[in-house]
Design a protein around this motif. Structure first.
Motif, PDB file in Angstrom:
ATOM      1  N   THR A 171       0.849  -1.186   0.000  1.00 44.86           N
ATOM      2  CA  THR A 171       0.000   0.000   0.000  1.00 44.86           C
ATOM      3  C   THR A 171       0.889   1.242   0.000  1.00 44.86           C
ATOM      4  OG1 THR A 171      -0.114   0.243   2.407  1.00 44.86           O
ATOM      5  CG2 THR A 171      -1.717  -1.237   1.391  1.00 44.86           C
ATOM      6  N   THR A 172       0.343   2.365  -0.405  1.00 48.72           N
ATOM      7  CA  THR A 172       1.130   3.592  -0.433  1.00 48.72           C
ATOM      8  C   THR A 172       1.287   4.214   0.950  1.00 48.72           C
ATOM      9  OG1 THR A 172      -0.862   4.843  -0.981  1.00 48.72           O
ATOM     10  CG2 THR A 172       0.556   4.168  -2.815  1.00 48.72           C
ATOM     11  N   SER A 173       0.312   3.992   1.837  1.00 49.94           N
ATOM     12  CA  SER A 173       0.360   4.654   3.139  1.00 49.94           C
ATOM     13  C   SER A 173       0.734   3.762   4.315  1.00 49.94           C
ATOM     14  CB  SER A 173      -0.985   5.322   3.439  1.00 49.94           C
ATOM     15  OG  SER A 173      -2.011   4.358   3.428  1.00 49.94           O
ATOM     16  N   LEU A 174       0.581   2.445   4.178  1.00 47.21           N
ATOM     17  CA  LEU A 174       0.829   1.545   5.310  1.00 47.21           C
ATOM     18  C   LEU A 174       1.918   0.505   5.044  1.00 47.21           C
ATOM     19  CD1 LEU A 174      -2.867   0.948   6.418  1.00 47.21           C
ATOM     20  CD2 LEU A 174      -1.164   2.371   7.565  1.00 47.21           C
ATOM     21  N   GLY A 175       2.665   0.661   3.956  1.00 40.91           N
ATOM     22  CA  GLY A 175       3.716  -0.296   3.642  1.00 40.91           C
ATOM     23  C   GLY A 175       3.127  -1.604   3.159  1.00 40.91           C
ATOM     24  N   THR A 176       3.849  -2.684   3.383  1.00 41.83           N
ATOM     25  CA  THR A 176       3.362  -4.005   2.985  1.00 41.83           C
ATOM     26  C   THR A 176       2.476  -4.561   4.086  1.00 41.83           C
ATOM     27  OG1 THR A 176       5.325  -4.436   1.656  1.00 41.83           O
ATOM     28  CG2 THR A 176       4.023  -6.353   2.337  1.00 41.83           C
ATOM     29  N   ILE A 177       1.273  -4.920   3.719  1.00 44.35           N
ATOM     30  CA  ILE A 177       0.300  -5.504   4.638  1.00 44.35           C
ATOM     31  C   ILE A 177       0.317  -7.017   4.423  1.00 44.35           C
ATOM     32  CG2 ILE A 177      -2.146  -5.662   5.266  1.00 44.35           C
ATOM     33  CD1 ILE A 177      -1.002  -2.889   5.770  1.00 44.35           C
ATOM     34  N   THR A 178       0.361  -7.764   5.514  1.00 46.27           N
ATOM     35  CA  THR A 178       0.274  -9.222   5.429  1.00 46.27           C
ATOM     36  C   THR A 178      -0.932  -9.696   6.222  1.00 46.27           C
ATOM     37  OG1 THR A 178       2.663  -9.463   5.172  1.00 46.27           O
ATOM     38  CG2 THR A 178       1.446 -11.411   5.900  1.00 46.27           C
ATOM     39  N   LEU A 179      -1.764 -10.503   5.575  1.00 47.97           N
ATOM     40  CA  LEU A 179      -2.893 -11.157   6.224  1.00 47.97           C
ATOM     41  C   LEU A 179      -2.490 -12.612   6.419  1.00 47.97           C
ATOM     42  CD1 LEU A 179      -5.749  -9.721   3.983  1.00 47.97           C
ATOM     43  CD2 LEU A 179      -5.039  -8.913   6.229  1.00 47.97           C
ATOM     44  N   ASP A 180      -2.399 -13.041   7.666  1.00 50.98           N
ATOM     45  CA  ASP A 180      -1.963 -14.395   8.006  1.00 50.98           C
ATOM     46  C   ASP A 180      -3.157 -15.157   8.566  1.00 50.98           C
ATOM     47  OD1 ASP A 180      -0.606 -16.666   8.799  1.00 50.98           O
ATOM     48  OD2 ASP A 180       0.448 -15.690  10.446  1.00 50.98           O
ATOM     49  N   PHE A 181      -3.622 -16.142   7.817  1.00 52.84           N
ATOM     50  CA  PHE A 181      -4.789 -16.938   8.207  1.00 52.84           C
ATOM     51  C   PHE A 181      -4.294 -18.221   8.876  1.00 52.84           C
ATOM     52  CE2 PHE A 181      -5.857 -14.327   4.536  1.00 52.84           C
ATOM     53  CZ  PHE A 181      -6.900 -13.587   5.056  1.00 52.84           C
ATOM     54  N   SER A 182      -3.820 -18.086  10.101  1.00 52.86           N
ATOM     55  CA  SER A 182      -3.128 -19.170  10.788  1.00 52.86           C
ATOM     56  C   SER A 182      -4.041 -20.295  11.258  1.00 52.86           C
ATOM     57  CB  SER A 182      -2.342 -18.625  11.979  1.00 52.86           C
ATOM     58  OG  SER A 182      -3.190 -17.885  12.833  1.00 52.86           O
ATOM     59  N   GLY A 183      -5.299 -20.020  11.441  1.00 56.54           N
ATOM     60  CA  GLY A 183      -6.257 -21.035  11.869  1.00 56.54           C
ATOM     61  C   GLY A 183      -7.443 -21.036  10.934  1.00 56.54           C
ATOM     62  N   TYR A 184      -8.391 -21.904  11.170  1.00 53.86           N
ATOM     63  CA  TYR A 184      -9.513 -21.986  10.238  1.00 53.86           C
ATOM     64  C   TYR A 184     -10.492 -20.822  10.378  1.00 53.86           C
ATOM     65  CZ  TYR A 184     -12.630 -23.866  13.862  1.00 53.86           C
ATOM     66  OH  TYR A 184     -13.393 -24.035  14.979  1.00 53.86           O
ATOM     67  N   ASN A 185     -10.364 -20.007  11.444  1.00 50.83           N
ATOM     68  CA  ASN A 185     -11.222 -18.820  11.547  1.00 50.83           C
ATOM     69  C   ASN A 185     -10.524 -17.648  12.247  1.00 50.83           C
ATOM     70  OD1 ASN A 185     -11.192 -19.660  14.203  1.00 50.83           O
ATOM     71  ND2 ASN A 185     -13.400 -19.627  14.460  1.00 50.83           N
ATOM     72  N   TYR A 186      -9.230 -17.782  12.503  1.00 56.53           N
ATOM     73  CA  TYR A 186      -8.478 -16.748  13.215  1.00 56.53           C
ATOM     74  C   TYR A 186      -7.202 -16.428  12.449  1.00 56.53           C
ATOM     75  CZ  TYR A 186      -5.623 -14.413  16.676  1.00 56.53           C
ATOM     76  OH  TYR A 186      -4.832 -13.499  17.315  1.00 56.53           O
ATOM     77  N   GLY A 187      -6.800 -15.170  12.487  1.00 57.84           N
ATOM     78  CA  GLY A 187      -5.549 -14.771  11.855  1.00 57.84           C
ATOM     79  C   GLY A 187      -5.074 -13.441  12.397  1.00 57.84           C
TER      80      GLY A 187
END
Length: 134
Positions: free
Chosen positions: A42-58
């Motif tokens: 993103t231009t304002s927040l850097g690199t965003i990572t979404l980590d889906f570590s569990g079947y409904n939590y991340g």
């Protein structure tokens, strides 16, 4: 159906819901997104990572120095190629308001992202379609 509940602010609420039978397949515990992650720049927040570590939590993290110390918790449902999630700040300590990072946290906002997988099963692309999905 009448549902009484307490919202995230501790306020008592009542909702009337209508349930309808559907032929859609419900989400499953061992879905394709479980244990995967996806990153985007993103231009304002850097690199965003979404980590889906569990079947409904991340969790959601950013490389921007202001946000790096404050990962966000995600609670999500993955179904039909889309992930629906809410994001929350940590409850174990104070989290400062960071424009764009903590916006829409802890307020019940639901985000919708479309997920595409590569032939090796890894996330190839993830796109925010929240506005289109509404």
């Amino acid at each position: 159906m009448k549902v009484d509940y307490t919202d995230i602010y501790g306020d008592s609420k009542t909702s009337n819901l209508v349930l309808a039978k559907t032929n859609d397949t419900p989400t499953v515990k061992d879905h394709a997104l479980n244990g995967k992650s996806a990153s985007y720049l993103t231009t304002s927040l850097g690199t965003i990572t979404l980590d889906f570590s569990g079947y409904n939590y991340g969790k959601k993290t950013s490389t921007l120095s202001n946000c790096k110390k404050y990962p966000l918790s995600l609670f999500y449902v993955y179904i039909n190629g889309k992930v629906y999630f809410q994001q929350f700040t940590s409850k174990t300590g104070q989290v400062p308001s960071i424009g764009g990072w903590t916006t829409s946290c802890d307020d019940g906002t639901i985000f919708v992202y479309e997920v595409k997988f590569a032939s090796n099963g890894m996330v190839e692309d993830i796109s925010n379609i929240t506005q289109m999905a509404i």
